[in-house]
Design an enzyme around this catalytic site. Structure first.
Site, PDB file in Angstrom:
ATOM      1  N   ARG A   1      52.866  53.133  -6.639  1.00  9.51           N
ATOM      2  CA  ARG A   1      51.813  54.133  -6.914  1.00  9.51           C
ATOM      3  C   ARG A   1      52.476  55.484  -7.215  1.00  9.51           C
ATOM      4  O   ARG A   1      52.062  56.216  -8.113  1.00  9.51           O
ATOM      5  CB  ARG A   1      50.843  54.239  -5.723  1.00  9.51           C
ATOM      6  CG  ARG A   1      50.000  52.983  -5.515  1.00  9.51           C
ATOM      7  CD  ARG A   1      48.859  53.219  -4.526  1.00  9.51           C
ATOM      8  NE  ARG A   1      49.306  53.519  -3.174  1.00  9.51           N
ATOM      9  CZ  ARG A   1      49.592  52.620  -2.236  1.00  9.51           C
ATOM     10  NH1 ARG A   1      49.476  51.333  -2.503  1.00  9.51           N
ATOM     11  NH2 ARG A   1      49.989  52.990  -1.030  1.00  9.51           N
TER      12      ARG A   1
ATOM     13  N   LYS B   1      37.279  67.585  -5.121  1.00  9.17           N
ATOM     14  CA  LYS B   1      36.292  66.679  -5.712  1.00  9.17           C
ATOM     15  C   LYS B   1      35.643  65.807  -4.649  1.00  9.17           C
ATOM     16  O   LYS B   1      36.318  65.342  -3.722  1.00  9.17           O
ATOM     17  CB  LYS B   1      36.968  65.799  -6.749  1.00  9.17           C
ATOM     18  CG  LYS B   1      35.994  65.127  -7.687  1.00  9.17           C
ATOM     19  CD  LYS B   1      36.512  63.816  -8.207  1.00  9.17           C
ATOM     20  CE  LYS B   1      36.307  62.718  -7.166  1.00  9.17           C
ATOM     21  NZ  LYS B   1      36.590  61.365  -7.707  1.00  9.17           N
TER      22      LYS B   1
ATOM     23  N   LYS C   1      30.427  67.321 -12.324  1.00  8.44           N
ATOM     24  CA  LYS C   1      31.040  66.123 -12.929  1.00  8.44           C
ATOM     25  C   LYS C   1      30.026  64.985 -12.880  1.00  8.44           C
ATOM     26  O   LYS C   1      30.052  64.148 -11.981  1.00  8.44           O
ATOM     27  CB  LYS C   1      32.316  65.743 -12.170  1.00  8.44           C
ATOM     28  CG  LYS C   1      32.976  64.446 -12.660  1.00  8.44           C
ATOM     29  CD  LYS C   1      34.364  64.240 -12.065  1.00  8.44           C
ATOM     30  CE  LYS C   1      34.935  62.891 -12.478  1.00  8.44           C
ATOM     31  NZ  LYS C   1      36.347  62.723 -12.136  1.00  8.44           N
TER      32      LYS C   1
HETATM   33  C1  5MM Z   1      33.835  57.690 -11.274  1.00  9.54           C
HETATM   34  O1  5MM Z   1      35.193  57.769 -10.979  1.00  9.54           O
HETATM   35  C2  5MM Z   1      35.804  59.025 -11.181  1.00  9.54           C
HETATM   36  C3  5MM Z   1      36.060  59.290 -12.633  1.00  9.54           C
HETATM   37  O2  5MM Z   1      36.794  58.203 -13.155  1.00  9.54           O
HETATM   38  P1  5MM Z   1      36.264  57.403 -14.457  1.00  9.54           P
HETATM   39  O3  5MM Z   1      36.393  58.371 -15.598  1.00  9.54           O
HETATM   40  O4  5MM Z   1      37.239  56.259 -14.538  1.00  9.54           O
HETATM   41  O5  5MM Z   1      34.854  56.964 -14.220  1.00  9.54           O
HETATM   42  C4  5MM Z   1      37.116  59.038 -10.381  1.00  9.54           C
HETATM   43  O6  5MM Z   1      37.592  60.354 -10.238  1.00  9.54           O
HETATM   44  C5  5MM Z   1      36.906  58.411  -9.021  1.00  9.54           C
HETATM   45  O7  5MM Z   1      36.055  59.206  -8.274  1.00  9.54           O
HETATM   46  C6  5MM Z   1      38.270  58.268  -8.363  1.00  9.54           C
HETATM   47  O8  5MM Z   1      39.040  57.385  -9.120  1.00  9.54           O
HETATM   48  C7  5MM Z   1      38.208  57.808  -6.904  1.00  9.54           C
HETATM   49  O9  5MM Z   1      37.674  56.526  -6.872  1.00  9.54           O
HETATM   50  P2  5MM Z   1      37.797  55.635  -5.527  1.00  9.54           P
HETATM   51  O10 5MM Z   1      36.938  54.442  -5.842  1.00  9.54           O
HETATM   52  O11 5MM Z   1      39.213  55.264  -5.379  1.00  9.54           O
HETATM   53  O12 5MM Z   1      37.286  56.466  -4.419  1.00  9.54           O
END
Ligand code: 5MM
Length: 345
Positions: free
Chosen positions: A45, A135, A218
């Site tokens: 990662r 966020k 967002k």
């Molecule tokens: C909706 O997901 C967020 C924006 O990503 P996409 O453009 O792929 O839709 C993304 O920032 C999301 O909140 C993060 O990846 C965290 O996700 P998890 O599921 O790991 O909490």
């Protein structure tokens, strides 16, 4: 404090760039690695995030990157903290501070996003580490019975409490209410749900005393469900998205940075471009805070192979570049293959 928040929010979304979301939790990142046969370890990662953060020229198209707790504490192979790499390149450091979703009682398997406990202390720590924005994501699934007003209110309230705590700490909150595009719902149903969610969110933000000029919204775009056989024309989706935003988002909000929500990479770029090509009467900047739609092709090329880093970075840069063009209203799908010109390393 308000002047600083206003300036930081403006710099994130109003200067022609967008935000790259690389804040997948370890579980989500591992799931994506597993699909591609990449080893699911902290080191992999880290190596992947190093590829993203150090991509030459990315700062021309991306004003901020959202990190995960593990990532903000990591460094390059040469021992330079990721935070320092970003700051040296003029890219603002963001941090995901919610701790994910859990099932909400007395609902039809709806979720509530958690993470308020101890948040004031964590924000102080992240601020000291260099984060200037944060966020928090709330998730709403459309079915005939959901989202319920109970889930909408609870999540909107949590988003507002999070946003107020961020601003107290001098950190710009990205407020992310995601209406999932999974399902077979219509464009109109998504518009109604998104409108109700955003109304609740802004009502709670106002109730919590959040300074709207110092946030970034967002949201998801207003889309027909991916499983709906009738997919609307691009113009219908643009009109529905702008209509809902105009109905709900106060002009004080400086910018809207959309999530991509599982859309195809180029479709997400094309929609952002079309939103910015619409009559220019929107009071907010419209840009991207994409995760998958920018990362996916680069991740698929890299697949954990150190020899593929350079080409994966070039692929990443191409998606970031095209999305920045879309945010500036200058995206042309016919010119997707154009070479990157004038990108400094
Ligand atoms: C909706 O997901 C967020 C924006 O990503 P996409 O453009 O792929 O839709 C993304 O920032 C999301 O909140 C993060 O990846 C965290 O996700 P998890 O599921 O790991 O909490």
């Amino acid at each position: 404090m308000q002047t600083d928040l206003r300036a930081a929010a403006h710099d994130l979304v109003c200067t022609g760039g967008g935000i790259l979301a690389i804040d997948e939790s370890s579980g989500t990142c591992n799931a994506r690695f597993a699909k591609l046969g990449i080893e699911q370890t902290a080191e992999r990662r880290r190596a992947y995030r190093e590829l993203l953060i150090t991509a030459p020229g990315i700062g021309e198209f991306v004003s901020g990157m959202i990190l995960y707790d593990e990532t903000i504490r990591q460094s390059t192979q040469n021992g330079v903290r990721f935070v320092d790499v970003l700051r040296a390149r003029g890219i603002a450091v963001g941090i995901k501070v919610d701790s994910g979703t859990t099932l909400m009682p007395q609902t039809a398997d709806e979720t509530i996003t958690e993470g308020l406990d101890g948040l004031r202390k964590r924000l102080a720590e992240y601020g000291a580490m260099g984060a200037t924005f944060a966020k928090w994501r709330a998730v709403f699934r459309i079915t005939p019975d959901t989202p319920s007003s109970r889930a909408v209110q609870a999540n909107a309230h949590a988003l507002a409490r999070y946003a107020a705590l961020c601003q107290e700490a001098g950190i710009v909150p990205i407020v992310e209410p995601e209406v999932l595009a999974d399902g077979d719902h219509s464009l109109e149903r998504c518009a109604d749900v998104t409108r109700a969610v955003l109304r609740a969110v802004f009502s709670e933000l106002e109730g919590a005393g959040v300074f709207l000029e110092g946030i970034v919204l967002k949201p998801s775009m207003v889309l027909a469900g991916f499983a709906n056989a009738r997919q609307p024309a691009l113009g219908e989706t643009v009109a529905a998205t702008l209509r809902v935003l105009r109905d709900t988002v106060p002009a004080a909000v400086p910018g809207i940075a959309f999530l991509s929500g599982g859309q195809d990479d180029r479709a997400a770029t094309q929609l952002l471009g079309a939103l910015n090509a619409a009559p220019p009467d929107a009071p907010w900047a419209l840009t991207f805070s994409y995760g998958r739609a920018i990362q996916r092709p680069a991740l698929e090329h890299w697949r954990g192979n150190p020899e593929s880093v350079g080409e994966a970075q070039r692929i990443l840069l191409q998606r970031a570049y095209q999305n920045a063009l879309a945010a500036r209203g200058a995206y042309d799908p016919a010119k997707e293959e154009r070479l990157l010109i004038g990108v400094a390393s």
